[in-house]
Design a protein around this motif. Structure first.
Motif, PDB file in Angstrom:
ATOM      1  N   CYS A 100       0.844  -1.200   0.000  1.00  0.00           N
ATOM      2  CA  CYS A 100       0.000   0.000   0.000  1.00  0.00           C
ATOM      3  C   CYS A 100       0.879   1.251   0.000  1.00  0.00           C
ATOM      4  O   CYS A 100       0.589   2.225  -0.686  1.00  0.00           O
ATOM      5  CB  CYS A 100      -0.923   0.005   1.213  1.00  0.00           C
ATOM      6  SG  CYS A 100      -2.315  -1.129   1.059  1.00  0.00           S
ATOM      7  N   CYS A 123      -5.628  -1.965   2.519  1.00  0.00           N
ATOM      8  CA  CYS A 123      -5.979  -3.272   1.964  1.00  0.00           C
ATOM      9  C   CYS A 123      -6.337  -4.191   3.124  1.00  0.00           C
ATOM     10  O   CYS A 123      -6.267  -3.784   4.281  1.00  0.00           O
ATOM     11  CB  CYS A 123      -4.831  -3.841   1.127  1.00  0.00           C
ATOM     12  SG  CYS A 123      -3.446  -4.406   2.128  1.00  0.00           S
ATOM     13  N   CYS A 169      -3.578  -4.410   5.910  1.00  0.00           N
ATOM     14  CA  CYS A 169      -3.208  -3.306   6.803  1.00  0.00           C
ATOM     15  C   CYS A 169      -4.378  -2.399   7.207  1.00  0.00           C
ATOM     16  O   CYS A 169      -4.239  -1.600   8.129  1.00  0.00           O
ATOM     17  CB  CYS A 169      -2.121  -2.465   6.139  1.00  0.00           C
ATOM     18  SG  CYS A 169      -2.668  -1.632   4.631  1.00  0.00           S
TER      19      CYS A 169
HETATM   20 ZN    ZN Z   1      -2.096  -2.639   2.717  1.00  0.00          ZN
END
Ligand code: ZN
Ligand code: ZN
Ligand code: FE
Length: 680
Positions: free
Chosen positions: A138, A157, A160
């Motif tokens: 990310c 995402c 995380c």
């Molecule tokens: Zn992520």
């Protein structure tokens, strides 16, 4: 990225006064870059101004983004929450994508903004995303200027980012590998699900399951008001709108009637306990609640019933600079407004200021907007009504210039302001209730309106409201009042369904109240005339919400009818509109067995004809050829369309609301502009 396309070097920073770009390169390349900034701006950006200054070279080797800078004069426009974009949808349903099925998917072009921002400048640490550290993947997207998620603050995402969880009504977590699938099954079983979204909690049930819908209505104490329905796409909506083929969910605000919607998990468990069977939650905070917006298309333009999530805090652009003002709005459907430069920022829907929870939300909204917009008003505008909670609030503010604004004046100026018109207009200000300058209840007002003041040119003649507020909930009382005003004691001799239904005893009691002037305030409200006619036609003796009878009357109208009833215009110090002819005509038609459809259509046609006559007459007297239409009654499509059409054909320039609600949700804008003008 544009700078690379044009082979420029330099840097860009997101400052609290806006975006600062330092670009170096060939003269022509810089010119092309500036042009493209406007033309190829990303969908969520709204460029209000670009200013270009020559500066000394910085010998940059590439083009980079630097840390945001706070401090100084803090002012930048903040995006509203925006619906998921097509690119994200594609990823969401792609089993190969790493965000497959991830509910918090977003990018620079979509996702939450306003509801997660606590302070400016708008950067992740100043949002409720601060609790989530981006994973390396990310982070790479976030740092890459070529990536769709470059500097998308809510980027996340499933590794995380925020996560969803499912809970039983008692709060206990339910562990299941397929949470969404489980929710679908629960909905199909007829369960009520509380779902935490972007702006707050919703309550969801299967729209096809009548028992589930009924259960929701009972538990939410919302017996009659229409419920919002959500479907996957427009195609499906057309299917059930036109063919009654329901494939949808009821999605209504997560609250008990009249309270603000829940936004915190713990609070939702407490407040929605008796309503929801299950809770689908997530662990990202909602900083500021924002209800769903409600918009309809009428008379060739979008019309807001409620301007909230997805639109706020996009400003209304004014024709000239104004002072920083805080306007406290109306008591019902409250929104507040803050102004700065040429911008008017109207808040999200706050609600009806009739309980302490809503009042607390009102105050929080004001504090929050002042902070994120860096507006420190010295002027405060409020309604003329002395008892409203928001009037009290305004009067308590020390060291601020206070401006009391008449409700219907605010309606008309709101319409003028969003149309950027500052010259005087003839304002038709029609609604249910507003406190008049003479202490009576206004609502059928024709004003000569300026930003600096107004004259009442014409109004619907006063009639009693027996029982005061009770007459709003029981429209038959207004029917009795209008019958008595038209026929006197003879009303008891009329062979009308309404009289048989209500009974002579109750009607005599109303007449006594009117005669003695006990608890029977005077009103010139057009909304109340709608109520009276609806009750005469037996489509609204009692209503659960204001405007319900008028809505039923509008739905009943047959569009092909052009016949009208008669009316009188009495020229006194102010022009008085006498609707006895309308009441007589309606009574005559009912007794002759004319259908509801035709009577309702004739009533609408009469009002259009009547107000066109009034405007034409006032145009002769005042020389004004501009008419502004405002107030909740203009949610009525027949009246709005008919008046726009007729007035335009008669040579008027007609102003209507397209950017803010015509109902009391738009009042704060008018108050702000009037208060600005008052001090000049
Ligand atoms: Zn992520
Ligand atoms: Zn997106
Ligand atoms: Fe109003």
């Amino acid at each position: 990225m544009l700078a690379k396309v044009h082979q420029l070097t330099g840097q860009v920073a997101n400052t609290s006064t806006g975006v600062l770009v330092h670009a170096e390169g060939a003269h022509a390349a810089i010119e092309a870059f500036c042009r493209d900034l406007r033309e190829k701006a990303p969908p969520l950006s709204h460029i209000t101004e670009i200013s270009v200054q020559a500066t000394t070279g910085g010998h940059y080797r590439g083009f980079s983004i630097v840390q945001s800078r706070a401090g100084g004069h803090r002012f930048t426009l903040i995006s509203p929450d925006t619906a998921v974009c097509d690119d994200c949808i594609q990823e969401l349903f792609d089993p190969q994508d790493r965000r497959y099925g991830y509910p918090f998917i977003n990018c620079t072009n979509c996702g939450p903004r306003y509801t997660i921002i606590e302070d400016i400048p708008y950067d992740r640490p100043k949002t409720s995303m601060r609790d989530f550290n981006m994973c390396p993947q990310c982070r790479r997207e976030y740092d890459d200027p070529e990536n769709r998620r470059f500097h998308a603050q809510p980027n996340a995402c499933s590794v995380c980012g925020p996560k969803i969880s499912l809970h039983a009504g008692n709060g206990e977590e339910i562990h299941t590998p397929d949470m969404i699938g489980t929710c679908v099954s629960l909905l199909k079983e007829g369960r009520i699900l509380a779902v935490k979204g972007l702006g707050g909690f919703h309550l969801a049930v299967d729209a096809e399951n009548e028992r589930a819908v009924k259960k929701l209505r009972e538990r939410k104490q919302r017996e009659e008001k229409p419920l919002a329905v959500m479907a996957y796409d427009l195609k499906r909506i057309r299917r059930f709108a036109l063919k009654n083929d329901l494939t949808a969910l009821v999605m209504t605000s997560g609250n008990l009637s009249e309270e603000p919607i829940a936004i915190e998990n713990a609070d939702a468990f407490t407040r929605l306990k008796g309503i929801a069977d299950y809770f689908l939650m997530h662990n990202r905070g909602i900083y500021l609640r924002s209800d769903d917006s409600v918009v309809k298309h009428a008379a060739g333009a979008p019309r807001f019933f409620r301007r909230s999530r997805g639109y706020v805090p996009v400003p209304v652009f004014l024709s000239k600079k104004v002072r920083p003002v805080l306007a406290c709005g109306a008591a019902l459907k409250n929104t507040v407004c803050l102004t700065k430069d040429t911008f008017a920022f109207l808040s999200q829907h706050v609600g009806d200021l009739e309980n302490l929870a809503t009042y607390a939300f009102f105050k929080k909204t004001i504090a929050h907007l002042q902070r994120i917009l860096s507006i420190h008003p010295k002027v405060i505008a409020h309604d003329m009504h002395p008892d409203y909670l928001n009037t009290q609030y305004a009067l308590e503010q020390a060291d601020m210039e206070k401006v009391a604004v008449q409700h219907h004046h605010a309606h008309v100026v709101s319409c003028m302001a969003e149309n950027q018109v500052s010259e005087p207009v003839i304002g038709l200000s029609f609604d249910g209730t507003g406190y008049g300058s003479d202490g009576n209840i206004w609502g059928g007002e024709v004003l000569l309106a300026r930003y600096t003041g107004f004259e009442r040119l014409a109004h619907l003649s006063y009639v009693a409201m027996p029982g005061s507020a009770a007459a709003i909930h029981e429209p038959w009382r207004m029917a009795v009042s209008y019958l008595y005003r038209t026929f006197g004691e003879d009303l008891f001799g009329l062979d009308l369904p309404l009289i048989r239904r209500i009974g002579e005893k109750k009607i005599r009691f109303m007449v006594a109240m009117i005669e003695k002037g006990i608890n029977a305030p005077k009103t010139s409200s057009l909304g109340r005339l709608f109520d009276a006619v609806a009750a005469l036609l037996d489509i609204g003796d009692r209503v659960a919400f204001e405007g319900q009878a008028a809505m039923a009357l509008e739905m009943a109208a047959d569009s092909a009818v052009e016949a009208t009833y008669s009316f009188d215009l009495k020229s006194e110090s102010v022009l008085k509109i006498e609707p006895q002819g309308i009441i007589e005509g309606v009574v005559q038609d009912i007794r002759a067995g004319v259908g509801v459809f035709r009577i309702s259509a004739k009533f609408h046609a009469t009002l259009i004809h009547l107000f066109e006559s009034v405007c034409t007459r006032l145009k002769r007297e005042t020389g004004l050829h501009r008419v502004a239409l405002s107030g909740g009654v203009f949610q009525n499509t027949i009246l709005l369309t008919g008046l726009v059409d007729r007035l335009t054909k008669s040579g008027f320039q007609v102003l209507t609301h397209e950017k803010v609600p015509t109902n009391d949700g738009g009042i704060a804008l008018g108050q702000a502009v009037i208060a600005d003008a008052a001090g000049r």
